[in-house]
Design a protein around this motif. Sequence first.
Motif, PDB file in Angstrom:
ATOM      1  N   SER A 250       0.727  -1.287  -0.062  1.00  0.00           N
ATOM      2  CA  SER A 250       0.016  -0.088   0.131  1.00  0.00           C
ATOM      3  C   SER A 250       1.126   1.060  -0.134  1.00  0.00           C
ATOM      4  CB  SER A 250      -0.871   0.059   1.177  1.00  0.00           C
ATOM      5  OG  SER A 250      -0.259   0.253   2.413  1.00  0.00           O
ATOM      6  N   ILE A 251       0.304   2.184  -0.743  1.00  0.00           N
ATOM      7  CA  ILE A 251       1.073   3.391  -0.716  1.00  0.00           C
ATOM      8  C   ILE A 251       0.382   4.621  -0.979  1.00  0.00           C
ATOM      9  CG2 ILE A 251       1.236   3.193  -3.225  1.00  0.00           C
ATOM     10  CD1 ILE A 251       4.337   4.142  -2.759  1.00  0.00           C
ATOM     11  N   SER A 252       0.562   5.913  -0.737  1.00  0.00           N
ATOM     12  CA  SER A 252      -0.090   7.202  -0.750  1.00  0.00           C
ATOM     13  C   SER A 252       0.628   7.887  -1.973  1.00  0.00           C
ATOM     14  CB  SER A 252      -0.356   8.150   0.386  1.00  0.00           C
ATOM     15  OG  SER A 252       1.189   8.619   0.503  1.00  0.00           O
ATOM     16  N   ILE A 253      -0.163   8.795  -2.490  1.00  0.00           N
ATOM     17  CA  ILE A 253       0.271   9.643  -3.498  1.00  0.00           C
ATOM     18  C   ILE A 253       1.808  10.337  -3.506  1.00  0.00           C
ATOM     19  CG2 ILE A 253      -0.324  11.196  -5.508  1.00  0.00           C
ATOM     20  CD1 ILE A 253      -2.833  10.476  -5.638  1.00  0.00           C
ATOM     21  N   ILE A 254       1.632  10.736  -2.154  1.00  0.00           N
ATOM     22  CA  ILE A 254       2.963  11.583  -1.993  1.00  0.00           C
ATOM     23  C   ILE A 254       3.978  10.627  -1.471  1.00  0.00           C
ATOM     24  CG2 ILE A 254       2.029  13.716  -1.533  1.00  0.00           C
ATOM     25  CD1 ILE A 254       1.862  13.335   1.411  1.00  0.00           C
ATOM     26  N   GLU A 255       3.749   9.481  -1.034  1.00  0.00           N
ATOM     27  CA  GLU A 255       4.824   8.432  -0.814  1.00  0.00           C
ATOM     28  C   GLU A 255       5.260   7.847  -2.183  1.00  0.00           C
ATOM     29  OE1 GLU A 255       2.989   6.782   3.435  1.00  0.00           O
ATOM     30  OE2 GLU A 255       2.562   5.589   1.705  1.00  0.00           O
ATOM     31  N   ALA A 256       4.472   7.792  -3.086  1.00  0.00           N
ATOM     32  CA  ALA A 256       4.613   7.159  -4.443  1.00  0.00           C
ATOM     33  C   ALA A 256       5.781   8.051  -5.308  1.00  0.00           C
ATOM     34  CB  ALA A 256       3.537   6.909  -5.478  1.00  0.00           C
ATOM     35  N   PHE A 257       5.394   9.435  -4.814  1.00  0.00           N
ATOM     36  CA  PHE A 257       6.153  10.547  -5.460  1.00  0.00           C
ATOM     37  C   PHE A 257       7.712  10.411  -5.207  1.00  0.00           C
ATOM     38  CE2 PHE A 257       2.861  14.026  -5.913  1.00  0.00           C
ATOM     39  CZ  PHE A 257       2.233  13.246  -7.000  1.00  0.00           C
ATOM     40  N   LYS A 258       7.650   9.965  -3.572  1.00  0.00           N
ATOM     41  CA  LYS A 258       9.232  10.006  -3.366  1.00  0.00           C
ATOM     42  C   LYS A 258       9.982   8.680  -3.677  1.00  0.00           C
ATOM     43  CE  LYS A 258      10.509  12.720   0.112  1.00  0.00           C
ATOM     44  NZ  LYS A 258      10.297  13.923  -1.041  1.00  0.00           N
ATOM     45  N   LEU A 259       8.913   7.431  -4.024  1.00  0.00           N
ATOM     46  CA  LEU A 259       9.681   6.308  -4.257  1.00  0.00           C
ATOM     47  C   LEU A 259       9.960   6.571  -5.681  1.00  0.00           C
ATOM     48  CD1 LEU A 259      10.313   3.219  -3.552  1.00  0.00           C
ATOM     49  CD2 LEU A 259       8.035   2.690  -3.978  1.00  0.00           C
ATOM     50  N   ILE A 260       9.303   7.089  -6.398  1.00  0.00           N
ATOM     51  CA  ILE A 260       9.858   7.269  -7.923  1.00  0.00           C
ATOM     52  C   ILE A 260      10.932   8.076  -7.942  1.00  0.00           C
ATOM     53  CG2 ILE A 260       7.911   8.888  -8.614  1.00  0.00           C
ATOM     54  CD1 ILE A 260       9.544   5.834 -10.837  1.00  0.00           C
ATOM     55  N   GLU A 261      10.945   9.147  -7.250  1.00  0.00           N
ATOM     56  CA  GLU A 261      12.163  10.228  -7.401  1.00  0.00           C
ATOM     57  C   GLU A 261      13.381   9.403  -7.003  1.00  0.00           C
ATOM     58  OE1 GLU A 261       9.850  14.344  -6.612  1.00  0.00           O
ATOM     59  OE2 GLU A 261      10.957  13.359  -4.797  1.00  0.00           O
ATOM     60  N   GLY A 262      13.321   8.387  -6.039  1.00  0.00           N
ATOM     61  CA  GLY A 262      14.738   7.807  -5.517  1.00  0.00           C
ATOM     62  C   GLY A 262      14.725   6.731  -6.620  1.00  0.00           C
TER      63      GLY A 262
END
Length: 323
Positions: A250-262
Motif C-alpha cells: 500500500s502507498i499514498s500518492i505523496i509516498e509514491a512520488f518519493k519512491l519514484i524520485e528515488g
Amino acid sequence: MDNNMRKDFFGPQGDTTWNRQRLLKTYTSFKHHEMDIRDRGGVARLIADLKPDAIIHTAAQPSHDLAASRPYDDFDVNAVGTLNLLEAARQGCPESPFVHMSTNKVYGDAPNRLNLVEKETRWDYADAEYAQGIRETFAIDNSMHSIFGASKVAGDVMVQEYGRYFQMPTCCLRGGCLTGPNHSGVELHGFLSYLIKCNLEGRTYRIFGYKGKQVRDNIHSLDVVRFMDQFIQHPRVGQVYNLGGGRSNSISIIEAFKLIEGISGKRMHYKYVDENRRGDHVCYISDLSKMREHYPEWDITKGLLTTFEEIRESWIDRTNTSR
Ligand SMILES: NC(=O)c1ccc[n+]([C@@H]2O[C@H](COP(=O)([O-])OP(=O)(O)OC[C@H]3O[C@@H](n4cnc5c(N)ncnc54)[C@H](O)[C@@H]3O)[C@@H](O)[C@H]2O)c1
C-alpha cells in the motif's frame, strides 16, 4: 472471447486489436473468438463446443463515468453478459472452475465511513479491526456504488449464486489497483502507471483532494494470474476474495512520488486540486488473510519497488524516452 467493445466504449485509444495480434503471434495455441458476451445463443454454443477446462471472465464495461451515460450497455455487458457465461458454463462444463473479475467498487463508498487517522504522509485505518485492511465480509449495501459498481454487484452476486445454488466451482475476485509493466495508465485509470509515466516525461501530475495522502494497495498482474492459477488447480465453491496488494504494497500518492524520485532521480512535478473525485476511496487496503488461508502456496511475490521499476522500464521501452 473479445469483441473489441473497448473500442466502442473508449474510441480508437481503447482498440485492443494490437493485443490480440500480439497474443496470436506469440502463442501458437492461442485462439481468438470474436464473440459478444451479450449474444446468449452464441456464447452457449461456443462453450458447449469448446468445453473449456476453466473460464476466466474479464470482459466488462469498466468505467464509472461511461456507465452513467450508457446504463443499458453497462448492465447488459457486466450483469447479463456474466449470466450468459455462467449459464453456458452450467450447461456445457459445470465442473470447470469459473473465475470472475469483480471489483472492490462492490463495497461502494462505505470504506470512507471507517474511522481514519491522518499520518504524516498517508491516511490510515484507526481501528485495530482494519489493521490488515478490508475483508470479504465488509457490507456491500447501504452505500453509493455508481452505476458501474451496481452492475458489477449484480454479476458478482450471480457468480456466487451459481456456486452455492448449483454447486459450481466459481469465485469472484474483487480487484483494487491491478497494475504491471503492460498497464497503459491514463489520468482517470491506472494511477501508478500514469504517475510513473509523468515522472519519466517530466509531466505535471494532478492530485485530486485528500492532501495527496489517499492510499491504495497495488498488486502486480503476475500475482493476479498466479492466484487465478491456484484457484483453477484447487477450486472451491462460490467464493469471494479481495484481490489487492495488501498492506505491504500500500502507498499514498505523496509516498509514491518519493519512491519514484528515488528510483529515477527525477523530480516529480505536481499540482494539487482541492477537490476529491466523487466517491473516491480515501484509504483502501485489501486484507489478504482469506486468500493466504485458502491458498497457502500463493502470496505476493512482487513488492512495490520491483513493480515501480518494471513499470518504469516498460514506459522507457514503449515511449523511447531517455532515462
Ligand atoms: N484494471 C483494474 O485495475 C481493475 C480493477 C478492478 C476490477 N477490474 C475488473 O477486471 C476486468 C478487466 O478489466 P480491464 O481493466 O482489463 O478492462 P478492459 O476494458 O481493458 O478489458 C475488458 C475487455 O472486455 C472486452 N469486452 C467488453 N464488452 C464485451 C462484450 N460485450 N463481449 C466481449 N468482450 C467484451 C473489451 O473489448 C476489453 O478487451 C473487469 O471486469 C474490471 O471491472 C479491473
